[in-house]
Design an enzyme around this catalytic site. Structure first.
Site, mmCIF file in Angstrom:
data_model
loop_
_atom_site.group_PDB
_atom_site.id
_atom_site.type_symbol
_atom_site.label_atom_id
_atom_site.label_comp_id
_atom_site.label_asym_id
_atom_site.label_seq_id
_atom_site.Cartn_x
_atom_site.Cartn_y
_atom_site.Cartn_z
ATOM 1 N N LEU A 194 -17.450 -2.373 2.016
ATOM 2 C CA LEU A 194 -18.425 -1.467 1.718
ATOM 3 C C LEU A 194 -18.476 -1.532 0.497
ATOM 4 C CD1 LEU A 194 -17.587 1.391 3.702
ATOM 5 C CD2 LEU A 194 -20.028 -0.013 4.118
ATOM 6 N N TYR A 200 0.845 -1.252 0.172
ATOM 7 C CA TYR A 200 0.371 -0.137 0.006
ATOM 8 C C TYR A 200 0.743 1.065 0.015
ATOM 9 C CZ TYR A 200 -3.619 -3.343 1.160
ATOM 10 O OH TYR A 200 -4.942 -4.231 2.053
HETATM 11 N N1 LIG Z 1 -6.150 -8.604 0.878
HETATM 12 C C1 LIG Z 1 -6.191 -7.502 0.107
HETATM 13 O O1 LIG Z 1 -6.003 -8.130 -1.192
HETATM 14 C C2 LIG Z 1 -6.865 -7.028 -0.117
HETATM 15 C C3 LIG Z 1 -7.754 -5.788 -0.465
HETATM 16 C C4 LIG Z 1 -8.786 -4.860 -0.594
HETATM 17 C C5 LIG Z 1 -8.851 -4.416 0.585
HETATM 18 N N2 LIG Z 1 -7.826 -5.051 2.043
HETATM 19 C C6 LIG Z 1 -8.339 -4.190 3.212
HETATM 20 O O2 LIG Z 1 -9.617 -4.256 3.495
HETATM 21 C C7 LIG Z 1 -9.449 -3.055 3.323
HETATM 22 C C8 LIG Z 1 -11.216 -1.986 2.970
HETATM 23 O O3 LIG Z 1 -10.967 -2.482 2.398
HETATM 24 P P1 LIG Z 1 -11.697 -1.405 1.009
HETATM 25 O O4 LIG Z 1 -10.388 -0.573 0.915
HETATM 26 O O5 LIG Z 1 -11.693 -2.286 -0.178
HETATM 27 O O6 LIG Z 1 -12.819 -0.388 1.389
HETATM 28 P P2 LIG Z 1 -14.086 -0.720 1.976
HETATM 29 O O7 LIG Z 1 -14.191 -0.553 3.287
HETATM 30 O O8 LIG Z 1 -14.581 -1.412 0.981
HETATM 31 O O9 LIG Z 1 -14.560 0.930 0.755
HETATM 32 C C9 LIG Z 1 -13.679 1.969 2.002
HETATM 33 C C10 LIG Z 1 -14.135 3.232 0.989
HETATM 34 O O10 LIG Z 1 -15.201 3.590 0.857
HETATM 35 C C11 LIG Z 1 -15.668 5.076 1.920
HETATM 36 N N3 LIG Z 1 -16.392 5.269 2.716
HETATM 37 C C12 LIG Z 1 -15.333 5.047 3.876
HETATM 38 N N4 LIG Z 1 -16.797 5.006 4.897
HETATM 39 C C13 LIG Z 1 -17.134 6.173 4.565
HETATM 40 C C14 LIG Z 1 -18.162 6.952 5.306
HETATM 41 N N5 LIG Z 1 -18.442 7.000 5.781
HETATM 42 N N6 LIG Z 1 -18.985 7.866 4.476
HETATM 43 C C15 LIG Z 1 -18.506 8.418 3.054
HETATM 44 N N7 LIG Z 1 -17.504 6.965 2.479
HETATM 45 C C16 LIG Z 1 -17.237 6.744 3.078
HETATM 46 C C17 LIG Z 1 -14.453 6.047 1.266
HETATM 47 O O11 LIG Z 1 -14.015 5.544 -0.413
HETATM 48 P P3 LIG Z 1 -13.642 7.224 -0.730
HETATM 49 O O12 LIG Z 1 -12.548 6.565 -0.418
HETATM 50 O O13 LIG Z 1 -13.791 7.375 -1.597
HETATM 51 O O14 LIG Z 1 -13.691 8.710 0.106
HETATM 52 C C18 LIG Z 1 -13.447 5.042 1.840
HETATM 53 O O15 LIG Z 1 -12.244 5.080 1.131
HETATM 54 C C19 LIG Z 1 -8.236 -2.802 3.031
HETATM 55 O O16 LIG Z 1 -7.983 -0.713 3.393
HETATM 56 C C20 LIG Z 1 -7.009 -3.388 3.193
HETATM 57 O O17 LIG Z 1 -6.633 -3.018 4.443
HETATM 58 C C21 LIG Z 1 -7.246 -5.695 2.037
#
Ligand SMILES: NC(=O)c1ccc[n+]([C@@H]2O[C@H](COP(=O)([O-])OP(=O)(O)OC[C@H]3O[C@@H](n4cnc5c(N)ncnc54)[C@H](OP(=O)(O)O)[C@@H]3O)[C@@H](O)[C@H]2O)c1
Length: 315
Positions: A196, A55
């Site tokens: 999300l 990251y």
């Molecule tokens: N192992 C892997 O390959 C892998 C892959 C993906 C993720 N992950 C892990 O899982 C974590 C979470 O998954 P994800 O990154 O896919 O994220 P997610 O939780 O599905 O979505 C996060 C995004 O949603 C939006 N958001 C979150 N809270 C909000 C709120 N209160 N109001 C409005 N918008 C909001 C933001 O978008 P904006 O940026 O547009 O504001 C934020 O960046 C990652 O950070 C990582 O640690 C792992």
């Protein structure tokens, strides 16, 4: 229950995903916002922080490490998880673990995952390295991220695996078929990411949303031609059902997570203090709403039956 599952059971269900702190693949990001998100998350009771070397080439780990340096008393109550890319040699994988520990200001990583399987790279040298790191105490638990059920079985027969991480949420339910039952049978902790759907389940992204350069979210399967309209029609219905009960879509999604009982932790991303306070704040129960969400979420998920991950990657 495995020791890790037992530890996770005693923590809040939601952990903070730190990928956006890297400032790549997901738009730009200031370290000040990342630190504010981290502070707000732990203030709200979050105990599990999930990051990775990839990251932002270590930037997400570094900013997370700054929190741990600034607030050393926090460390003993937190589960710090990171990930390293698969390496052909075990020695190189061990070097990557050491770099992550330095950036995170941690003697020990609680969970260290192999981030992705890579076609043509044998995972066994990296698994041996992880087993050695677990024996010597530089990590506590071994994880696999984005591995298929078959690859998990193979890896687990070589080195006992403690945790698997995969994309899973209300509208991406494929892991329920094989992956989640397999982990449950093997006593492997189940950690969901993309709770999300990368921000789609916040109600503010639509089929026509265009992401700025450097934000790759429009490339996921949710935007696949012929599917995106159905996806966003369903998300609009979810949003409306939540609104009728006076809830935001995020609260409704968290409610579904809290009742579905399929995984041990859900990781949620938050890129600033406001998002972290909303995502990790108190939650009200509403069983009727959960049933409505379940029906619509399953309907959307069926559009993607049989697909491995929502990035559309074929490792
Ligand atoms: N192992 C892997 O390959 C892998 C892959 C993906 C993720 N992950 C892990 O899982 C974590 C979470 O998954 P994800 O990154 O896919 O994220 P997610 O939780 O599905 O979505 C996060 C995004 O949603 C939006 N958001 C979150 N809270 C909000 C709120 N209160 N109001 C409005 N918008 C909001 C933001 O978008 P904006 O940026 O547009 O504001 C934020 O960046 C990652 O950070 C990582 O640690 C792992």
């Amino acid at each position: 229950l495995s020791r890790l599952i037992h530890e996770l059971e005693r923590m809040p269900l939601f952990g903070l995903g730190c990928s956006s702190f890297g400032g790549v693949h997901w738009g730009s990001q200031s370290d000040r916002d990342s630190l504010a998100a981290l502070e707000a998350a732990v203030e709200s009771g979050v105990r599990h922080l999930d990051t990775a070397a990839a990251y932002g080439a270590g930037r997400s780990e570094t900013v997370t490490g700054r929190l741990l340096k600034r607030r050393p008393g926090l460390r003993q109550n937190l589960m710090i998880a990171s990930k390293s890319g698969l390496k052909g040699s075990g020695a190189n994988f061990l070097k990557e673990i050491d770099k992550s520990r330095r950036r995170l200001n941690c003697d020990t990583l609680d969970i260290c995952y192999i981030h992705w399987p890579v076609s043509g790279i044998d995972p066994r040298p990296s698994l041996e390295a992880l087993a050695r790191a677990r024996e010597t105490g530089s990590i506590r638990y071994i994880g696999l991220s984005n591995f298929t059920p078959r690859a998990i079985i193979e890896a687990n027969s070589f080195v006992p695996i403690d945790a698997c991480q995969f994309g899973y949420n209300l509208i991406w339910r494929n892991p329920e078929k094989e992956l989640i039952p397999l982990c449950s049978k093997l006593g492997i902790a189940r950690i969901a990411y993309g709770t999300l759907a990368q921000g789609l389940l916040c109600g503010r992204i639509g089929p026509q949303t265009s992401f700025p350069p450097g934000d790759d979210r429009g490339l996921t399967r949710f935007f696949a031609p012929g599917k995106r309209e159905e996806v966003f029609k369903g998300i609009a219905e979810l949003n409306e059902a939540a609104g009728q009960r006076g809830m935001s879509l995020i609260q409704a999604v968290r409610l579904w997570c809290a009742t579905v009982g399929t995984v041990d932790q859900f990781l949620i991303g938050a890129r600033n203090r406001r998002q972290a306070l909303e995502n990790f704040g108190p939650l009200e129960r509403d069983m009727q709403l959960t049933e409505e969400l379940e029906r619509t979420g399953e309907r959307i998920s069926r559009l993607f039956a049989g697909e491995d991950n929502f990035f559309g990657f074929k490792p």
